[in-house]
Design an enzyme around this catalytic site. Structure first.
Site, PDB file in Angstrom:
ATOM      1  N   THR A  45       0.837  -1.181   0.000  1.00  0.00           N
ATOM      2  CA  THR A  45       0.000   0.000   0.000  1.00  0.00           C
ATOM      3  C   THR A  45       0.885   1.248   0.000  1.00  0.00           C
ATOM      4  OG1 THR A  45      -1.929   1.027   1.022  1.00  0.00           O
ATOM      5  CG2 THR A  45      -0.383  -0.023   2.537  1.00  0.00           C
ATOM      6  N   LYS A  86       3.868   1.639  -3.638  1.00  0.00           N
ATOM      7  CA  LYS A  86       3.378   0.950  -4.844  1.00  0.00           C
ATOM      8  C   LYS A  86       4.289   1.129  -6.061  1.00  0.00           C
ATOM      9  CE  LYS A  86      -1.427   0.099  -3.977  1.00  0.00           C
ATOM     10  NZ  LYS A  86      -2.795   0.187  -4.462  1.00  0.00           N
ATOM     11  N   ASP A  98      -6.880  -5.961  -7.898  1.00  0.00           N
ATOM     12  CA  ASP A  98      -8.033  -5.047  -7.896  1.00  0.00           C
ATOM     13  C   ASP A  98      -8.995  -5.328  -9.050  1.00  0.00           C
ATOM     14  OD1 ASP A  98      -7.423  -3.627  -5.609  1.00  0.00           O
ATOM     15  OD2 ASP A  98      -6.194  -2.155  -6.673  1.00  0.00           O
ATOM     16  N   ALA A 120      -7.090   3.563  -9.156  1.00  0.00           N
ATOM     17  CA  ALA A 120      -8.237   2.658  -9.046  1.00  0.00           C
ATOM     18  C   ALA A 120      -9.001   2.600 -10.369  1.00  0.00           C
ATOM     19  CB  ALA A 120      -9.151   3.117  -7.921  1.00  0.00           C
ATOM     20  N   ILE A 176     -16.753   2.805  -5.355  1.00  0.00           N
ATOM     21  CA  ILE A 176     -15.691   2.007  -4.735  1.00  0.00           C
ATOM     22  C   ILE A 176     -15.277   2.578  -3.384  1.00  0.00           C
ATOM     23  CG2 ILE A 176     -14.919   1.151  -6.990  1.00  0.00           C
ATOM     24  CD1 ILE A 176     -12.302   2.650  -6.473  1.00  0.00           C
ATOM     25  N   TYR A 178     -15.856   3.006   0.405  1.00  0.00           N
ATOM     26  CA  TYR A 178     -16.630   2.169   1.344  1.00  0.00           C
ATOM     27  C   TYR A 178     -16.706   2.763   2.751  1.00  0.00           C
ATOM     28  CZ  TYR A 178     -11.980   0.444   2.569  1.00  0.00           C
ATOM     29  OH  TYR A 178     -10.669   0.369   2.945  1.00  0.00           O
TER      30      TYR A 178
HETATM   31  P1  ATR Z   1      -6.743   6.081  -6.394  1.00  0.00           P
HETATM   32  O1  ATR Z   1      -5.485   5.268  -6.396  1.00  0.00           O
HETATM   33  O2  ATR Z   1      -7.626   5.791  -5.200  1.00  0.00           O
HETATM   34  O3  ATR Z   1      -7.471   6.043  -7.684  1.00  0.00           O
HETATM   35  P2  ATR Z   1      -5.673   8.648  -7.134  1.00  0.00           P
HETATM   36  O4  ATR Z   1      -4.814   7.959  -8.146  1.00  0.00           O
HETATM   37  O5  ATR Z   1      -5.087   9.718  -6.286  1.00  0.00           O
HETATM   38  O6  ATR Z   1      -6.276   7.597  -6.108  1.00  0.00           O
HETATM   39  O7  ATR Z   1      -6.974   9.206  -7.900  1.00  0.00           O
HETATM   40  C1  ATR Z   1      -7.963   9.966  -7.264  1.00  0.00           C
HETATM   41  C2  ATR Z   1      -9.060  10.320  -8.260  1.00  0.00           C
HETATM   42  O8  ATR Z   1     -10.058  11.106  -7.575  1.00  0.00           O
HETATM   43  C3  ATR Z   1      -8.571  11.149  -9.439  1.00  0.00           C
HETATM   44  O9  ATR Z   1      -9.349  10.822 -10.575  1.00  0.00           O
HETATM   45  C4  ATR Z   1      -8.884  12.581  -8.952  1.00  0.00           C
HETATM   46  O10 ATR Z   1      -9.028  13.521  -9.991  1.00  0.00           O
HETATM   47  P3  ATR Z   1      -7.716  14.294 -10.586  1.00  0.00           P
HETATM   48  O11 ATR Z   1      -7.089  13.345 -11.546  1.00  0.00           O
HETATM   49  O12 ATR Z   1      -8.283  15.498 -11.234  1.00  0.00           O
HETATM   50  O13 ATR Z   1      -6.840  14.605  -9.399  1.00  0.00           O
HETATM   51  C5  ATR Z   1     -10.206  12.364  -8.266  1.00  0.00           C
HETATM   52  N1  ATR Z   1     -10.521  13.430  -7.302  1.00  0.00           N
HETATM   53  C6  ATR Z   1     -10.046  13.553  -6.042  1.00  0.00           C
HETATM   54  N2  ATR Z   1     -10.555  14.666  -5.456  1.00  0.00           N
HETATM   55  C7  ATR Z   1     -11.386  15.256  -6.377  1.00  0.00           C
HETATM   56  C8  ATR Z   1     -12.197  16.417  -6.381  1.00  0.00           C
HETATM   57  N3  ATR Z   1     -12.305  17.221  -5.304  1.00  0.00           N
HETATM   58  N4  ATR Z   1     -12.909  16.702  -7.496  1.00  0.00           N
HETATM   59  C9  ATR Z   1     -12.833  15.899  -8.580  1.00  0.00           C
HETATM   60  N5  ATR Z   1     -12.070  14.777  -8.636  1.00  0.00           N
HETATM   61  C10 ATR Z   1     -11.357  14.459  -7.553  1.00  0.00           C
END
Ligand code: ATR
Length: 275
Positions: free
Chosen positions: A66, A70, A106, A136, A220, A222
């Site tokens: 985690t 990663k 995943d 994700a 996704i 939870y």
């Molecule tokens: P994970 O591994 O859980 O997917 P991540 O790679 O950090 O985590 O991705 C988080 C996702 O949530 C991204 O698609 C992010 O959008 P950005 O690519 O624009 O950063 C989205 N996200 C997080 N906070 C957001 C917000 N306040 N509004 C819109 N999208 C958000």
């Protein structure tokens, strides 16, 4: 000297105390009467390489990865299977003959959660909308395309991240975040992969008017289990799939790879993880 035959696995991260993986794997270890252990190991980034060598030397069957390890683990694995390569991330490592083999569970977790919760759902019946383009989302999109979804519509706040995905995956269309409520027409599935709606994060603002009533909706996130998105969708008649099952199902192939038994997700495990 007696040889210690106990099989060992772990989750590595920093911080790692919040991880549900020890609870999940130790539940199955006990249920199946396996002589094994699964622990959480807190590893600082500067100690990662040394600690990986220790896990290999001490005969660990493998480990989960985690944050923040990663990327580094992806880079140092001796081999990566098709899933890890397609998703571009490793969350599970098996160690055989001193070699670290990376995979990504995943994809399995996402698909099995939908199939277990909505057995009649037909992935091929129409387009899927995916909100988000992070790590994700990559696993979700790969899973959807593997299940034969005819078109994946990706909407992400940072459009160029979604466009990068479109270069890697076929049958993918990118839409503007501002127009996210306009992509629902004739869709069969909506998946939120963003962190929005999670406890402490902003609410996901969506106009659901165009979402067909027979579309399945999966968040996704939870924590909370019933996000505002799921509640709103259930209220208007959509079938919903909560996020906890993805976490539980993704653990199954890892457990099988290390300990030789493919465990089930049962109500007791779900109860314990949500407690
Ligand atoms: P994970 O591994 O859980 O997917 P991540 O790679 O950090 O985590 O991705 C988080 C996702 O949530 C991204 O698609 C992010 O959008 P950005 O690519 O624009 O950063 C989205 N996200 C997080 N906070 C957001 C917000 N306040 N509004 C819109 N999208 C958000």
């Amino acid at each position: 000297m007696t040889q210690n035959t106990k099989a060992k696995a772990a989750v590595i991260g920093q911080p790692v105390g919040h991880s549900k993986s020890p609870l999940i794997h130790n539940y199955w270890i006990e249920k199946h009467g396996i002589d094994a252990s699964y622990e959480a190991i807190d590893i600082a980034p500067e100690n990662l390489e040394k600690e990986l060598i220790r896990l290999v030397d001490e005969g660990y069957a493998g480990f989960n990865v985690t944050r923040p390890h990663k990327e580094k683990v992806f880079a140092v694995c001796d081999s990566l299977d098709e899933l890890a390569q397609a998703v571009g991330a490793v969350n599970t490592v098996t160690i055989k003959n001193g070699k670290m083999n990376g995979t990504n569970t995943d994809v399995f977790g996402f698909t099995e959660n939908i199939k277990a919760t909505r057995p009649a759902f037909d992935f091929k019946a129409g387009p899927a909308v995916v909100l988000g383009a992070g790590g994700a989302a990559r696993a979700v999109i790969y899973a959807l395309l593997k299940e034969g979804v005819p078109e994946v519509r990706v909407v992400n706040r940072t459009k160029n991240k979604a466009q990068t995905l479109a270069r890697d995956f076929k049958r993918l269309r990118v839409h503007d975040w501002e127009k996210r409520s306009e992509v629902f027409a004739e869709s069969n599935l909506l998946v939120n992969t963003t962190s929005m709606g999670q406890s402490g994060q902003p609410k996901l603002e969506l106009d659901l008017t165009a979402l067909p009533k027979n579309a399945v909706v999966n968040d996704i996130v939870y924590a909370p289990l019933m996000t505002d998105l799921l509640r709103d969708c259930e209220d208007r008649g959509n079938q919903i799939v909560t996020g906890i099952g993805m976490l539980l199902h993704q653990a199954r192939p890892a457990f099988e790879a290390w300990f030789g038994v493919l465990p089930d997700v049962d109500a007791e495990l779900e109860k314990r993880v949500l407690a």
